[in-house]
Design an enzyme around this catalytic site. Structure first.
Site, short mmCIF file in Angstrom:
data_model
loop_
_atom_site.label_atom_id
_atom_site.label_comp_id
_atom_site.label_asym_id
_atom_site.label_seq_id
_atom_site.Cartn_x
_atom_site.Cartn_y
_atom_site.Cartn_z
CG HIS A 198 -2.03 -0.94 1.21
ND1 HIS A 198 -2.99 -0.89 0.22
CD2 HIS A 198 -2.38 -1.96 2.05
CE1 HIS A 198 -3.90 -1.85 0.44
NE2 HIS A 198 -3.54 -2.51 1.53
CB CYS A 212 -2.45 3.84 -3.80
SG CYS A 212 -3.77 2.78 -4.40
#
Length: 289
Positions: free
Chosen positions: A134, A176
């Site tokens: 992430h 991301c």
């Protein structure tokens, strides 16, 4: 290709800095036409390619973070094992000594990267790091929190990792960089010899290949892996020895941007697009043998 999963992250923060340039006079020597025809500029061409005549092409470290502590608020990254396996197979086939480590905390990531940076790279032509996690703009998540991307990579700078000085250091980041979704838009299509001493910038010879543009969501299929990593591995295998790395990355950009579109049960998440972002500080052409 449809997608049903993404890499979630938290609110991003970004700093702005000013920059300036100093004009200078070029000392580049012009090559005479007859020299081009006679092939006497071959040495000059070699100077613009990274040396690949080392005993090893280098090491490849793959950090694969799938499970996160509840306190982070981050969900499980289903599909990332497919990316890790694909990266391991691809870079091993290219000649790299590839290793996968799973579910690393922030402290473990730091320790691991510092350890690798201190290894003997004198006989290696390059270094590769694949980060699957992430993220947000400027940060990457460990299983227990996040850290600035620059902090994780600074141990490979020219003043800290002498064994890789002047050699390509390639970072491929599937994460991301924000929560913005790319709506996409419709388009209409038509039918010298080496010096004994040289000073180079500390930031030189890095390539940072991010799966998405700053501020945007990065898509990952829970069964097939991420758009970016699957496209990257396929392109490296297909064009190795034929195209220079930046040409390969341009083809990765094309495939991710044109061949994929999200399909999600979450309202507002379908029909979205993605474009990788390649930041090159490389100073020469890099051809994978």
């Amino acid at each position: 290709m449809a997608d049903d999963g993404g890499d979630r992250d938290t609110q991003s923060h970004e700093d702005d800095v000013d920059s300036f340039s100093i004009p200078f006079k070029s000392k580049t020597k012009k090559i005479k036409p007859d020299a081009r025809r006679s092939g006497r500029d071959e040495t000059d061409l070699d100077c613009h390619r990274y040396r690949m005549d080392y005993p090893s092409i280098g090491t490849c470290l793959i950090i694969n973070n799938k499970n996160f502590h509840r306190s982070t608020g981050m969900s499980m990254r289903n599909g990332t094992d497919v990316d890790a396996s694909c990266a391991l197979k691809t870079f091993s086939s290219l000649g790299y000594k590839a290793t996968v480590v799973n579910d690393q905390t922030v402290a473990q990531m730091k320790e691991l990267l510092i350890k690798v940076s201190k290894e003997d790279h004198s006989e290696n032509a390059s270094f590769v790091c694949v980060l699957l996690s992430h993220g947000d703009e400027g940060v990457i998540y460990g299983t227990d929190g996040f850290e600035k991307f620059d902090t994780l990579t600074k141990c490979f700078k020219g003043n800290q990792c002498k064994g890789l000085l002047g050699k390509p250091k390639l970072f491929f980041i599937q994460a991301c960089r924000g929560m913005s979704l790319d709506e996409g838009a419709d388009i209409e299509t038509d039918s010298v010899s080496e010096s004994t001493s040289e000073k180079i910038p500390l930031e030189a010879d890095f390539l940072y290949a991010f799966s998405t543009a700053p501020g945007y969501y990065s898509w990952r299929n829970t069964s097939c892996g991420s758009w970016f990593m699957q496209s990257l591995c396929e392109a490296l295998q297909e064009y190795r020895g034929q195209l220079e790395l930046m040409q390969i990355m341009t083809r990765v950009n094309y495939k991710v941007s044109r061949k994929f579109e999200s399909s999600s049960s979450t309202p507002g998440f379908s029909g979205k697009k993605q474009i990788p972002c390649i930041v090159s500080l490389l100073t020469k052409d890099f051809y994978i043998p």
